[in-house]
Design a protein around this motif. Structure first.
Motif, PDB file in Angstrom:
ATOM      1  N   VAL A   1     -11.438  47.684  48.025  1.00 16.82           N
ATOM      2  CA  VAL A   1     -12.823  48.128  47.870  1.00 16.82           C
ATOM      3  C   VAL A   1     -13.063  48.619  46.436  1.00 16.82           C
ATOM      4  CG1 VAL A   1     -14.492  49.853  48.641  1.00 16.82           C
ATOM      5  CG2 VAL A   1     -12.991  48.758  50.304  1.00 16.82           C
ATOM      6  N   ASP A   2     -12.015  49.182  45.837  1.00 14.09           N
ATOM      7  CA  ASP A   2     -12.143  49.800  44.522  1.00 14.09           C
ATOM      8  C   ASP A   2     -10.978  49.326  43.667  1.00 14.09           C
ATOM      9  OD1 ASP A   2     -12.849  53.212  43.471  1.00 14.09           O
ATOM     10  OD2 ASP A   2     -11.860  51.610  42.358  1.00 14.09           O
TER      11      ASP A   2
ATOM     12  N   ASN B   1     -14.748  42.600  49.901  1.00 14.07           N
ATOM     13  CA  ASN B   1     -15.155  43.984  50.152  1.00 14.07           C
ATOM     14  C   ASN B   1     -15.260  44.816  48.898  1.00 14.07           C
ATOM     15  OD1 ASN B   1     -15.145  43.589  52.966  1.00 14.07           O
ATOM     16  ND2 ASN B   1     -12.930  43.866  53.015  1.00 14.07           N
TER      17      ASN B   1
ATOM     18  N   LYS C   1     -16.341  46.871  45.988  1.00 13.46           N
ATOM     19  CA  LYS C   1     -17.577  47.575  45.678  1.00 13.46           C
ATOM     20  C   LYS C   1     -17.532  48.236  44.306  1.00 13.46           C
ATOM     21  CE  LYS C   1     -19.845  48.848  49.903  1.00 13.46           C
ATOM     22  NZ  LYS C   1     -19.220  47.995  50.905  1.00 13.46           N
ATOM     23  N   SER C   2     -16.319  48.457  43.818  1.00 11.08           N
ATOM     24  CA  SER C   2     -16.218  49.219  42.580  1.00 11.08           C
ATOM     25  C   SER C   2     -15.194  48.601  41.636  1.00 11.08           C
ATOM     26  CB  SER C   2     -15.821  50.660  42.922  1.00 11.08           C
ATOM     27  OG  SER C   2     -15.463  51.334  41.765  1.00 11.08           O
TER      28      SER C   2
ATOM     29  N   LEU D   1     -21.837  42.318  44.780  1.00 10.62           N
ATOM     30  CA  LEU D   1     -21.287  43.248  45.773  1.00 10.62           C
ATOM     31  C   LEU D   1     -21.147  44.661  45.205  1.00 10.62           C
ATOM     32  CD1 LEU D   1     -18.278  41.114  47.090  1.00 10.62           C
ATOM     33  CD2 LEU D   1     -20.524  41.330  48.146  1.00 10.62           C
ATOM     34  N   LEU D   2     -21.072  44.732  43.884  1.00  7.10           N
ATOM     35  CA  LEU D   2     -20.698  46.000  43.268  1.00  7.10           C
ATOM     36  C   LEU D   2     -21.757  47.077  43.396  1.00  7.10           C
ATOM     37  CD1 LEU D   2     -19.053  44.822  39.914  1.00  7.10           C
ATOM     38  CD2 LEU D   2     -17.923  45.517  42.030  1.00  7.10           C
ATOM     39  N   THR D   3     -21.293  48.277  43.777  1.00  7.92           N
ATOM     40  CA  THR D   3     -22.177  49.437  43.724  1.00  7.92           C
ATOM     41  C   THR D   3     -21.776  50.359  42.575  1.00  7.92           C
ATOM     42  OG1 THR D   3     -20.789  50.606  45.309  1.00  7.92           O
ATOM     43  CG2 THR D   3     -22.706  49.434  46.196  1.00  7.92           C
TER      44      THR D   3
ATOM     45  N   ASN E   1     -27.012  45.214  43.010  1.00  5.61           N
ATOM     46  CA  ASN E   1     -26.842  46.292  43.990  1.00  5.61           C
ATOM     47  C   ASN E   1     -26.190  47.519  43.387  1.00  5.61           C
ATOM     48  OD1 ASN E   1     -27.931  45.169  46.422  1.00  5.61           O
ATOM     49  ND2 ASN E   1     -26.196  43.742  46.426  1.00  5.61           N
TER      50      ASN E   1
END
Lengths: 294, 583
Positions: free
Chosen positions: B234-235, B262, B264-265, B286-288, B311
């Protein structure tokens, strides 16, 4: 906390939207039953410590009190301009005066300068009044701009990798903090190597910093700003008892003073002050390395 | 009424209360709730390790599973706190090892952590799971090896910008082969190389691994191997993001990224070779969170990438992004909540980069959810600040650093009082503010009047007189942390607002006009405060009392004065017996 007498802390004109400080229990002189606050000697009045309610006393005291602000070599108050306009003074006195005087405590008068400059490291140039810096090397203030060491060090490493040669070491990363440890001292210190210009300055600063841990046996005599030192001078640099060593980029421990100052700054990662006897073995090796470099 | 609930019900209800604030509120309702709450509190946060004695904490809360501590004052980050000041975690570890044998989580910030501490942690808590060290120092890779070798149930090892003595990269190889519970590993701040094969094997046997932040020494060519082993990440933080431009390396990297559904970071990106940046394109949407603050690439390359992250909620970037890049972001990244722009070259007077106040204004206009800003720039104007505040009244954190101290509005040459005043007036939920530029007492009047939710305020090179400080201390009802440097604030405002200091966590003042005498008086009169004078000058004892101190750090405490101080720290106004013995 006892409820204080309500009084005008700052008797400014009505334009001020200042809240009365009556709700908060402040330290003030009052005649409540709380004994602590009734002791005359510790009675607080609004004014500088040492200020009394007797205005005659103040007149004689005020001068020296303000002058004393200038004490302490490190504060850099030599920057203070006493001639400038817009100066202000702390006008203390009795509370009744505060209530009456329109401008109250913060009347702009003489003495302290409005133009007080920030405390800066010695050797740095002043920052101009209107915020414009000198065109070349920028005046640097400790901890400003507020960027963490980790980032500063990383960016400094970045720019040297990219091959930018910083002139006078001020272009890439404005400071170079290295740890200085001393055998037997309970904690180590950090210094910014870039504020010194030669070994003499560094030596003096370290001596001052660690003087509380030694009997002042490290002397800085014999160094007159020379860039590199010959073998015979190494002893002078380190004095009779303490030896100053540094860890270089390769992880080797070298005697400080071997190489020209600029080269030293470039390769020094940390410093260590050891007892002379332990460092004797370093001397021939460091000279070897120095010769190999040249 | 409260007594009619059986304990189990109350406990169940309380279990839904996670914020410490709520729990503190609940605990003062009545005695039985106090008792109930203290037995079921699982997490403790101590914002100042010197404000309370660990024994007090353990006595009151016997079932704690997670402890979070902070040590040094915030300005320690900028080298304003000399080495040896304090923040030693060792005494805490000793006590909690005794009091909380089932402790699972330790989070420390700005504390001195030795290898001995780490070894103690690794051996004292059988179910230890989470270790987060932020801006800590004092330990070496040996200490890490102890944690890694002994904590069988470790889930999180997170080292954020720590200063670690790097003896070798072998510590990573100390994870036992049977160890499979890793969820998060952040070693970005370490400088030494770890064994890649050990790293690869670790990743391969950690099915729950969600966060992996590598350090600079892991080469770009090896990233795809790791990503293929951990597509569930995720990260992710890369290592040095540079390599010779080779199509096969590029394509395997791009493929590896596209396999991470998945993600995100992203962070890392040291020494970027711009040609490799597009390899992340498949995950941009996908990246927040994206941290490119070590990527010394120019605007077009940066903007191309960031512009695809529609995003994105959090962006950290260097000023290479320039106003044009920020303008693109204001159009493309409509979900942006947090913006951080660091300066690429903070120590030169004139910037080479075209980043001005305009960039921030654009983002404030285009990004409706923007709440948090940290922005370094070289010029600012009142009108820009007013625009920003009117565009974004929902700002909660506004930190502006104009690089030149006391820089005025560059258009009108006036102070920036009105601009910042507008910020505090319009942004009613503002909890954190850092100011810079030319500022007079007036700005503090605005702050005291309007900033009623302000929790933390940082001031530098600002103000004219004690009045400024008085406005802040008397007006800011929610203020808990105040840090001031190089301002002409002195004794009066401090002493007149002494009781306010007990309602705050801490106050830092350096290079101001606070005198020794005032500090002593404050320390004498306020038993609930430690007034620490930090002064490295020689012969302090012979300096007159009216002389200003170099630095003073004042904080409320129930554990009395501390005894781990170095010689340049004096706790004023308390004699040796002024200790509160609460054992």
């Amino acid at each position: 906390m006892s409820v204080p007498l309500e009084h005008d802390y700052i008797g400014l004109s009505d334009a001020s939207s200042l809240k009365r400080s009556s709700e908060s229990s402040n330290i003030s002189s009052d005649n409540e039953s709380n004994n602590v606050f009734n002791l005359k000697a510790t009675e607080l009045s609004l004014g500088l410590p040492g200020f009394s309610k007797d205005s005659a006393q103040n007149a004689t005291k005020f001068g020296p009190v303000i002058k004393n602000f200038m004490l302490g070599a490190k504060r850099g108050f030599s920057d203070v301009n006493l001639e400038g306009s817009g100066k202000w003074v702390l006008k203390g006195g009795s509370e009744s005066d505060l209530g009456k005087a329109k401008n109250g405590v913060f009347e702009k008068n003489q003495i302290l300068s409005h133009d007080v400059k920030p405390v800066e490291d010695k050797k740095k140039g002043p920052v101009n009044e209107n915020g414009s810096a000198p065109p070349s090397a920028k005046a640097q203030v400790v901890g400003w701009p507020p960027i963490r060491s980790f980032r500063k060090n990383t960016m400094a490493a970045n720019s040297s990798k990219n091959g930018e040669v910083a002139e006078g070491n001020l272009g890439s990363g404005g400071c170079l903090y290295v740890k200085v440890s001393m055998d037997g001292a309970p904690y180590l210190r950090k210094i910014d190597l870039k504020i010194y210009h030669n070994y003499a300055e560094l030596s003096k600063a370290l001596e001052k910093m660690f003087s509380c841990f030694t009997l002042g046996q490290c002397s800085s005599s014999g160094i007159k700003g020379r860039e590199g030192l010959s073998e015979s001078n190494l002893k002078d640099l380190h004095g009779s008892d303490c030896v100053l060593t540094y860890e270089d980029k390769d992880g080797d421990w070298m005697l400080v003073g071997d190489v020209p100052w600029e080269m030293f700054i470039d390769s020094c990662k940390r410093l260590r002050i050891t007892k002379g006897s332990e460092a004797i073995g370093l001397a021939p090796r460091s000279m070897e390395k120095c010769k190999n470099r040249n | 009424m409260a007594c009619s609930f059986p304990e189990e019900v109350l406990e169940h209800v309380f279990s839904f209360l996670t914020s410490q604030k709520d729990r503190n509120a609940v605990s003062v309702v009545c005695k039985s709730w106090y008792e109930m709450e203290r037995w079921c509190r699982k997490r403790i946060f101590v914002g100042n390790c010197y404000s309370v004695n660990p024994r007090i904490m353990i006595r009151r809360f016997p079932e704690v599973k997670s402890v979070e501590l902070k040590g040094k004052p915030h300005f320690a980050d900028f080298n304003l706190v000399p080495e040896g000041w304090g923040g030693f975690v060792y005494p805490w570890i000793v006590e909690i090892a005794r009091g909380y044998p089932w402790l699972e989580e330790i989070r420390l910030k700005r504390m001195v952590v030795t290898d001995e501490c780490l070894e103690m942690i690794s051996k004292s808590f059988k179910n230890f799971k989470v270790l987060v060290l932020s801006s800590c120092e004092g330990f070496s890779t040996d200490g890490l090896a102890a944690i890694v070798a002994n904590c069988r149930n470790l889930r999180v090892l997170d080292l954020r910008e720590c200063e670690v003595e790097e003896l070798s990269g072998h510590w990573l190889s100390h994870f036992p082969d049977s160890f499979t519970s890793l969820e998060s590993l952040n070693m970005a701040c370490l400088l030494s190389e770890v064994s890649f094969s050990a790293l690869e094997r670790l990743v391969a046997r950690s099915p729950n691994l969600k966060t992996l932040r590598l350090n600079r020494t892991v080469p770009l060519e090896k990233l795809s191997t790791l990503l293929q082993r951990a597509p569930q990440l995720v990260d992710f933080g890369t290592g040095a993001y540079s390599a010779e431009i080779r199509p096969d390396v590029y394509s395997s990297l791009a493929d590896a990224f596209s396999g991470c559904k998945n993600l995100k970071s992203l962070s890392g990106f040291w020494d970027v070779t711009p040609a490799y940046l597009p390899a992340i394109c498949s995950v941009c949407s996908l990246l927040t969170s994206l941290n490119l603050s070590y990527a010394t690439t120019q605007s077009p390359d940066l903007t191309k990438i960031v512009g695809q992250c529609y995003n994105l909620q959090r962006l950290v970037v260097l000023d290479y992004i320039e106003d044009t890049g920020l303008n693109t972001i204001s159009i493309s990244c409509k979900d942006l909540r947090e913006l951080v722009v660091f300066p690429s070259d903070p120590f030169v007077a004139d910037a080479d980069v075209l980043l001005t106040e305009q960039g921030l204004v654009s983002v404030s206009q285009g990004c409706p959810k923007l709440q948090s800003v940290l922005y370094f720039c070289r010029q600012m104007s009142n009108s820009a600040l007013i625009s920003i505040s009117k565009n974004r009244p929902n700002l909660t954190c506004f930190r502006l650093c104009i690089i030149e101290p006391r820089a005025p509005d560059y258009v009108t040459l006036e102070p920036l009082d009105v601009g910042f005043g507008s910020v505090v007036e319009n942004c009613k939920q503002l909890t954190r503010l850092s100011m810079s530029g030319l500022l007079t007492d007036r700005v503090f009047e605005y702050i005291g009047t309007h900033a009623k939710n302000l929790d933390m305020l940082s001031i530098a090179f600002a103000g004219d007189s004690d009045l400024g400080l008085h406005h802040v201390l008397s007006g800011c009802d929610s203020l808990r942390k105040l840090e001031i440097r190089d301002c002409p604030f002195g004794d009066k405002a401090l002493l007149a607002n002494a009781s306010k200091l007990e309602r705050m966590r801490s106050l830092w003042m350096s290079s101001c006009f606070v005198s020794f005498g005032a500090c002593k008086l404050l320390g004498q009169k306020m038993p609930g405060l430690n007034v620490e004078v930090i002064d490295e000058r020689e012969n302090i004892s012979s300096i007159p009392e009216c002389t200003p101190v170099e630095k003073v750090y004042i904080y409320r405490t129930v554990s009395g004065q501390r005894f781990d101080i170095p010689d340049y720290v004096r706790i004023m106004g308390k004699d040796k017996d002024g200790v509160y013995d609460l054992s």
